[in-house]
Design a protein around this motif. Structure first.
Motif, mmCIF file in Angstrom:
data_model
loop_
_atom_site.group_PDB
_atom_site.id
_atom_site.type_symbol
_atom_site.label_atom_id
_atom_site.label_comp_id
_atom_site.label_asym_id
_atom_site.label_seq_id
_atom_site.Cartn_x
_atom_site.Cartn_y
_atom_site.Cartn_z
ATOM 1 N N ALA B 60 0.837 -1.206 0.000
ATOM 2 C CA ALA B 60 0.000 0.000 0.000
ATOM 3 C C ALA B 60 0.866 1.248 0.000
ATOM 4 C CB ALA B 60 -0.878 0.007 1.239
ATOM 5 N N PRO B 61 0.500 2.229 -0.777
ATOM 6 C CA PRO B 61 1.213 3.499 -0.686
ATOM 7 C C PRO B 61 0.886 4.167 0.651
ATOM 8 C CG PRO B 61 -0.711 3.727 -2.081
ATOM 9 C CD PRO B 61 -0.641 2.289 -1.696
ATOM 10 N N ASP B 62 1.734 5.078 1.049
ATOM 11 C CA ASP B 62 1.465 5.780 2.307
ATOM 12 C C ASP B 62 0.298 6.741 2.131
ATOM 13 O OD1 ASP B 62 3.009 4.758 4.260
ATOM 14 O OD2 ASP B 62 4.797 5.874 3.649
ATOM 15 N N LEU B 63 -0.660 6.568 2.963
ATOM 16 C CA LEU B 63 -1.824 7.461 2.943
ATOM 17 C C LEU B 63 -1.894 8.154 4.302
ATOM 18 C CD1 LEU B 63 -4.454 5.035 1.374
ATOM 19 C CD2 LEU B 63 -3.176 6.795 0.183
ATOM 20 N N GLY B 64 -2.788 9.092 4.409
ATOM 21 C CA GLY B 64 -2.978 9.739 5.717
ATOM 22 C C GLY B 64 -3.849 8.843 6.580
#
Lengths: 202, 491
Positions: B60-64
């Motif tokens: 997963a990409p870094d999300l908030g």
């Protein structure tokens, strides 16, 4: 999140009793509206959920909204979750449905996966040259581009089988369809996909 | 498979994956060796299969994550609250009492540092959207005045420099000063505003075209329905908070503006810039700084939002008819309770101590929270239209040896303790589990010092137990009754 057995025919049922009890307790607390249980569930599964959505859609546009949607649906639906499958599998099923809705509604293909900074993220851990990494990213983008040309239902079944490695029974559970229907979709989906892949000269 | 036909692409894929049987694989390979087209197809498919494997291992990409979590919490808790609002008053009463305790508990936890996970939840709003002024209602030439009524009053409130007359009509041009008191004005079905203590509110317009309130201090607004084309603004200095149908709080003190929105959406504008503040978010500016591009609305964390929503509940008449003669259809009830005693009327907490409430004629129920947090049996009273009735509540039960007061003082002291924050940070780091608790027995002398402190029970790790015990041990309480009590911290 990939709790469903891969190509093993394993039924997506709850595993060891200890894990089952812990999971059942967590679900019970979430249904009771306990904030910390909900937070624990979210923290445990937010990354796998995001990764699944990211992989199936191939881009991070509105990914945060989709993650939110998955968990809102999950928390809303927990009281009806009969725990016949693992919680992770059930969440995965929601992901699949949210992704399907997304595929259906978006009109144009957004920029392909990891176009912005493909090298920077991998260069520390990969021995590949920047050129090789760039090629790999382009090849992944090509796969998504081809998938985009296939109808949403076939595309999803194809993705779950060919990329995620699920068997027909698992896919049938995830997409909520009959295994025979899944097999038909997979047959035509594969035919189309590999034909497009073989012909793709871009 | 004939010598002239090309190999089917999915067969090439099976070959690449090694899924073909020996004899079939040999035949396919033999064809590929002699067919350039199939060679290139196989090469492309092989590359595609490698890419598919790459995709399968994608993370997963870094999300908030915290921000998403806050939004999920907001969304699910909003649904829960909406369901709960649909409960009947008699069923609501115990729930409200419970929720007070839950909110207090959550506030304690978050106050003690549990909000670590919610740091850095700033969202990236797009450029401030231009705010469109509401078009005037072309159908109406002369706007019709909207009748308003004072629904709740507590403490000293002045209208235009004189003591508040509860039966006086609420009209444009009226100015309220609350001093130590507070006031709720209803101006339509399910729409009202509450002026907090030490505030001044002038009603600049109150008609079918526009409602404009100028505030210095704090006002809570709850608007469920507006007339078609009607504009609603709260003016705070040179800024306006424009309303789209919502519940929100505006706090304008000495030039600093804070807006918190719990439902719907508001837009804060100074005429040239605008910032949208959607539900569950807050926005603050210091002294005319709206033009600063860095300004953003920020999420309000879940427990704070719950507490805000609880605080913003205001009494309203359940039915509203603009043609009413208020004096003839409603009654004013003077409720006299002890200072600090939370009082519920018809299942909703209305205020503390003494206040005057406007209700519809008929039978109503009053209940109150004792100082130890227990809810009393509700008592009925009859409100007669056009008359003022008095409901005097019994004196709250005396607190046994000051236990509840001492507990409250200890909780308050701990909620501001830096050391407690550190303990909770440790706890979070070790994996905070719901159901974690610590029970202590605490003795407090009249001078506020502790006579004894015993750890009775806990399921926390010894390190965290010792940390929290030290925090309690370090607290000096004010002078008061001597008391010995059990004190349970649970998460």
């Amino acid at each position: 999140m990939k709790q469903v057995g891969k190509r093993t025919g394993e039924h997506p049922a709850i595993g060891p009793s200890e894990e089952k009890r812990a999971e059942a307790e967590l679900i019970r607390q979430c249904i009771a509206g306990e904030r910390y249980a909900q937070e624990q569930l979210y923290r445990t599964y937010c990354r796998p959920v995001a990764a699944n959505l990211y992989r199936v859609l191939g881009d991070r546009n509105d990914l945060d909204d989709l993650v939110q949607e998955v968990f809102v649906i999950a928390f809303r639906g927990l009281p009806k979750f009969r725990q016949e499958a693992r919680l992770s599998t059930w969440l995965y099923r929601i992901c699949v449905n949210v992704a399907l809705g997304r595929i259906r509604t978006r009109t144009r293909r957004p920029p392909p996966i990891l176009k912005a900074d493909p090298v920077e993220g991998d260069v520390r851990v990969s021995p590949d040259s920047p050129q090789t990494l760039l090629e790999r990213e382009e090849n992944k983008a090509k796969v998504y581009r081809i998938l985009e040309q296939i109808s949403p239902k076939k595309r999803l079944v194809l993705y779950l089988h060919e990329i995620e490695g699920h068997d027909l029974k698992e896919i049938a559970y995830l997409v909520g369809a009959n295994p025979v229907t899944v097999r038909t979709r997979l047959f035509y989906g594969r035919k189309e996909f590999y034909k497009l892949l073989a012909e793709d000269a871009s | 498979m004939s010598r002239t036909a090309h190999i089917e692409p999915q067969v090439l894929a099976e070959l690449c994956r090694g899924n073909l049987s020996g004899s079939k694989a040999s035949k396919v390979r033999a064809h590929i060796d002699s067919c350039e087209q199939c060679q290139s197809a196989q090469s492309r498919i092989a590359t595609g299969l490698v890419s598919m494997a790459d995709i399968a291992s994608e993370q997963a990409p870094d999300l908030g994550w915290d921000h998403i979590g806050a939004r999920i919490y907001w969304s699910t808790s909003s649904e829960r609250r909406a369901k709960e609002r649909g409960m009947t008053p008699t069923r609501r009463l115990p729930w409200i009492a419970g929720s007070v305790a839950v909110v207090a508990g959550a506030a304690l936890f978050w106050g003690l540092g549990g909000n670590e996970a919610h740091l850095d939840t700033r969202i990236a709003l797009s450029e401030p959207e231009p705010v469109q002024a509401s078009a005037p209602n072309p159908a109406s030439t002369t706007p019709e005045p909207i009748p308003g009524a004072v629904i709740f009053a507590q403490g000293p409130v002045e209208t235009d420099g004189v003591a508040l007359d509860l039966d006086a009509p609420v009209l444009a041009g009226t100015e309220y000063r609350t001093g130590a008191g507070r006031l709720v004005v209803q101006f339509g079905e399910s729409s009202a505003f509450r002026i907090a203590p030490n505030s001044k509110l002038a009603i600049e317009r109150l008609d079918s075209e526009k409602i404009a309130l100028r505030i210095e201090g704090r006002v809570d607004v709850d608007i469920t329905r507006r007339l078609p084309g009607q504009e609603f603004v709260v003016i705070a200095g040179r800024h306006e908070v424009q309303v789209r149908g919502t519940a929100f709080r505006v706090d304008f003190t000495e030039g600093d503006l804070g807006v918190q929105c719990i439902r719907g959406k508001v837009v804060v504008t100074d005429g040239s810039h605008g910032v949208h503040v959607p539900a569950g978010q807050r926005f603050e500016i210091l002294r005319d700084a709206l033009g600063d591009a860095a300004l953003r609305a920020l999420p309000i964390d879940g427990p704070a939002l719950d507490a805000l929503e609880t605080a913003m509940q205001m009494p309203m008449l359940s039915t509203w008819d603009p043609e009413w003669s208020l004096a003839g259809a409603t009654a004013l009830v003077e409720v006299e309770g002890a200072k600090g005693q939370s009082i519920a009327v018809d299942g909703s907490f209305v205020g503390e101590g003494g206040f005057v409430l406007r209700t519809s004629a008929g039978q109503h129920e009053v209940a109150w929270l004792d100082r130890d947090g227990s809810l009393s049996q509700s008592r009925p009273y009859e409100a007669v239209a056009g008359k003022r009735v008095r409901a005097t509540l019994p004196t709250p039960r005396p607190i046994q040896r000051g236990k509840a007061e001492r507990k409250r003082q200890l909780l308050a002291a701990m909620s501001t303790s830096k050391r407690a924050e550190q303990c909770l940070a440790k706890l979070t780091k070790h994996g905070l589990r719901s159901g974690a608790y610590l029970t202590l027995e605490v003795g407090v002398n009249e001078d506020g010092s502790q006579s004894h402190l015993n750890l009775l029970d806990s399921n926390l790790s010894p390190t965290i137990q010792a940390c929290l015990r030290d925090v309690v041990d370090a607290q000096e309480l004010p002078k008061g009754s001597a008391a010995s009590f059990r004190f349970r911290l649970s998460y």
